[in-house]
Design a protein around this motif. Structure first.
Motif, PDB file in Angstrom:
ATOM      1  N   THR A  49       0.827  -1.211   0.000  1.00 44.01           N
ATOM      2  CA  THR A  49       0.000   0.000   0.000  1.00 44.01           C
ATOM      3  C   THR A  49       0.856   1.254   0.000  1.00 44.01           C
ATOM      4  O   THR A  49       2.016   1.243   0.424  1.00 44.01           O
ATOM      5  CB  THR A  49      -0.925   0.049   1.229  1.00 44.01           C
ATOM      6  OG1 THR A  49      -0.117   0.092   2.407  1.00 44.01           O
ATOM      7  CG2 THR A  49      -1.839  -1.149   1.288  1.00 44.01           C
ATOM      8  N   THR A  50       0.245   2.324  -0.473  1.00 43.97           N
ATOM      9  CA  THR A  50       0.849   3.647  -0.397  1.00 43.97           C
ATOM     10  C   THR A  50      -0.284   4.655  -0.238  1.00 43.97           C
ATOM     11  O   THR A  50      -1.441   4.354  -0.511  1.00 43.97           O
ATOM     12  CB  THR A  50       1.711   3.964  -1.634  1.00 43.97           C
ATOM     13  OG1 THR A  50       2.473   5.150  -1.391  1.00 43.97           O
ATOM     14  CG2 THR A  50       0.871   4.147  -2.875  1.00 43.97           C
ATOM     15  N   THR A  51       0.074   5.854   0.205  1.00 44.68           N
ATOM     16  CA  THR A  51      -0.951   6.873   0.433  1.00 44.68           C
ATOM     17  C   THR A  51      -0.757   8.141  -0.387  1.00 44.68           C
ATOM     18  O   THR A  51      -1.726   8.845  -0.642  1.00 44.68           O
ATOM     19  CB  THR A  51      -1.008   7.270   1.920  1.00 44.68           C
ATOM     20  OG1 THR A  51       0.292   7.708   2.332  1.00 44.68           O
ATOM     21  CG2 THR A  51      -1.453   6.087   2.776  1.00 44.68           C
ATOM     22  N   SER A  52       0.471   8.435  -0.804  1.00 44.11           N
ATOM     23  CA  SER A  52       0.659   9.685  -1.540  1.00 44.11           C
ATOM     24  C   SER A  52       1.751   9.529  -2.597  1.00 44.11           C
ATOM     25  O   SER A  52       2.708   8.786  -2.411  1.00 44.11           O
ATOM     26  CB  SER A  52       1.015  10.823  -0.582  1.00 44.11           C
ATOM     27  OG  SER A  52       2.191  10.508   0.128  1.00 44.11           O
TER      28      SER A  52
ATOM     29  N   TYR B 243       3.218   6.969  -7.748  1.00 47.92           N
ATOM     30  CA  TYR B 243       2.969   6.189  -6.546  1.00 47.92           C
ATOM     31  C   TYR B 243       4.005   5.069  -6.568  1.00 47.92           C
ATOM     32  O   TYR B 243       4.167   4.394  -7.580  1.00 47.92           O
ATOM     33  CB  TYR B 243       1.548   5.600  -6.543  1.00 47.92           C
ATOM     34  CG  TYR B 243       0.477   6.612  -6.265  1.00 47.92           C
ATOM     35  CD1 TYR B 243       0.199   7.010  -4.956  1.00 47.92           C
ATOM     36  CD2 TYR B 243      -0.250   7.180  -7.306  1.00 47.92           C
ATOM     37  CE1 TYR B 243      -0.795   7.945  -4.699  1.00 47.92           C
ATOM     38  CE2 TYR B 243      -1.243   8.118  -7.044  1.00 47.92           C
ATOM     39  CZ  TYR B 243      -1.497   8.498  -5.741  1.00 47.92           C
ATOM     40  OH  TYR B 243      -2.484   9.425  -5.486  1.00 47.92           O
TER      41      TYR B 243
ATOM     42  N   ILE C 278      -3.586   1.919  -3.660  1.00 45.49           N
ATOM     43  CA  ILE C 278      -3.472   3.357  -3.422  1.00 45.49           C
ATOM     44  C   ILE C 278      -4.654   3.715  -2.532  1.00 45.49           C
ATOM     45  O   ILE C 278      -5.791   3.846  -3.002  1.00 45.49           O
ATOM     46  CB  ILE C 278      -3.467   4.152  -4.739  1.00 45.49           C
ATOM     47  CG1 ILE C 278      -2.315   3.667  -5.625  1.00 45.49           C
ATOM     48  CG2 ILE C 278      -3.366   5.648  -4.459  1.00 45.49           C
ATOM     49  CD1 ILE C 278      -2.320   4.245  -7.028  1.00 45.49           C
ATOM     50  N   LEU C 279      -4.396   3.800  -1.243  1.00 45.58           N
ATOM     51  CA  LEU C 279      -5.465   3.924  -0.249  1.00 45.58           C
ATOM     52  C   LEU C 279      -6.413   5.092  -0.470  1.00 45.58           C
ATOM     53  O   LEU C 279      -7.622   4.889  -0.474  1.00 45.58           O
ATOM     54  CB  LEU C 279      -4.871   3.966   1.160  1.00 45.58           C
ATOM     55  CG  LEU C 279      -4.309   2.652   1.683  1.00 45.58           C
ATOM     56  CD1 LEU C 279      -3.634   2.852   3.031  1.00 45.58           C
ATOM     57  CD2 LEU C 279      -5.394   1.603   1.782  1.00 45.58           C
ATOM     58  N   PRO C 280      -5.938   6.330  -0.635  1.00 45.65           N
ATOM     59  CA  PRO C 280      -6.897   7.437  -0.740  1.00 45.65           C
ATOM     60  C   PRO C 280      -7.777   7.374  -1.983  1.00 45.65           C
ATOM     61  O   PRO C 280      -8.842   7.989  -2.013  1.00 45.65           O
ATOM     62  CB  PRO C 280      -6.028   8.691  -0.744  1.00 45.65           C
ATOM     63  CG  PRO C 280      -4.638   8.250  -0.935  1.00 45.65           C
ATOM     64  CD  PRO C 280      -4.561   6.795  -0.643  1.00 45.65           C
ATOM     65  N   LEU C 281      -7.368   6.623  -2.998  1.00 48.56           N
ATOM     66  CA  LEU C 281      -8.160   6.504  -4.225  1.00 48.56           C
ATOM     67  C   LEU C 281      -9.017   5.243  -4.237  1.00 48.56           C
ATOM     68  O   LEU C 281      -9.782   5.041  -5.187  1.00 48.56           O
ATOM     69  CB  LEU C 281      -7.230   6.494  -5.450  1.00 48.56           C
ATOM     70  CG  LEU C 281      -6.309   7.695  -5.626  1.00 48.56           C
ATOM     71  CD1 LEU C 281      -5.447   7.531  -6.865  1.00 48.56           C
ATOM     72  CD2 LEU C 281      -7.104   8.990  -5.674  1.00 48.56           C
ATOM     73  N   ASP C 282      -8.894   4.394  -3.229  1.00 49.45           N
ATOM     74  CA  ASP C 282      -9.591   3.102  -3.183  1.00 49.45           C
ATOM     75  C   ASP C 282      -9.342   2.343  -4.485  1.00 49.45           C
ATOM     76  O   ASP C 282     -10.254   1.821  -5.111  1.00 49.45           O
ATOM     77  CB  ASP C 282     -11.092   3.298  -2.937  1.00 49.45           C
ATOM     78  CG  ASP C 282     -11.805   1.987  -2.651  1.00 49.45           C
ATOM     79  OD1 ASP C 282     -11.174   1.063  -2.094  1.00 49.45           O
ATOM     80  OD2 ASP C 282     -12.987   1.873  -3.017  1.00 49.45           O
TER      81      ASP C 282
END
Length: 131
Positions: free
Chosen positions: A38-41, A47, A77-81
């Protein structure tokens, strides 16, 4: 991750602790072992996903996965689901920001491509749990 795959119509199981993969996906030909990263930004337009196991503060440190440790990587990509799948065994993966829209429009396409790279059909195994 499990819920995302379930929403895509896949049958999935959480793998046990201490294994070099996180999720199991039964297919007609075999059970696919999936390593989740996973990544967030983004950084510098990408990414990034490092394909390493272990922890920085662990006395053993981190180390690369061996090619036989898993079959498919799930890059989350966590914030984009958003989950992008690949059968490529690289030390790190980069997803460019300009590629994101295509993955969002066709969320199953990378999963099908990963299955195809492994020579697998897109058909899930018919699983019937024991009573």
């Amino acid at each position: 991750m499990l819920s995302k795959l379930t929403r895509l119509g896949e049958t999935v199981f959480q793998a046990g602790d201490g294994l070099p993969y996180d999720v199991l996906m039964p297919r007609l030909e075999m059970t696919v072992r999936v390593q989740v990263k996973t990544t967030t930004s983004p950084q510098n337009g990408f990414y990034r996903f490092e394909m390493r196991k272990g922890y920085r503060n662990n006395p053993q440190g981190t180390r690369l996965y061996r090619p036989e440790d898993y079959d498919i990587a799930a890059l989350v990509i966590l914030p984009l689901d958003l989950v992008i799948f690949t059968a490529r065994k690289l030390a790190s993966h980069r997803i460019a920001l300009h590629q994101i829209a295509a993955f969002q429009v066709a969320p199953r396409q990378s999963l099908h491509a990963a299955f195809s790279a492994l020579g697998l059909s897109h058909e899930a195994c018919a699983f019937t749990p024991a009573h």
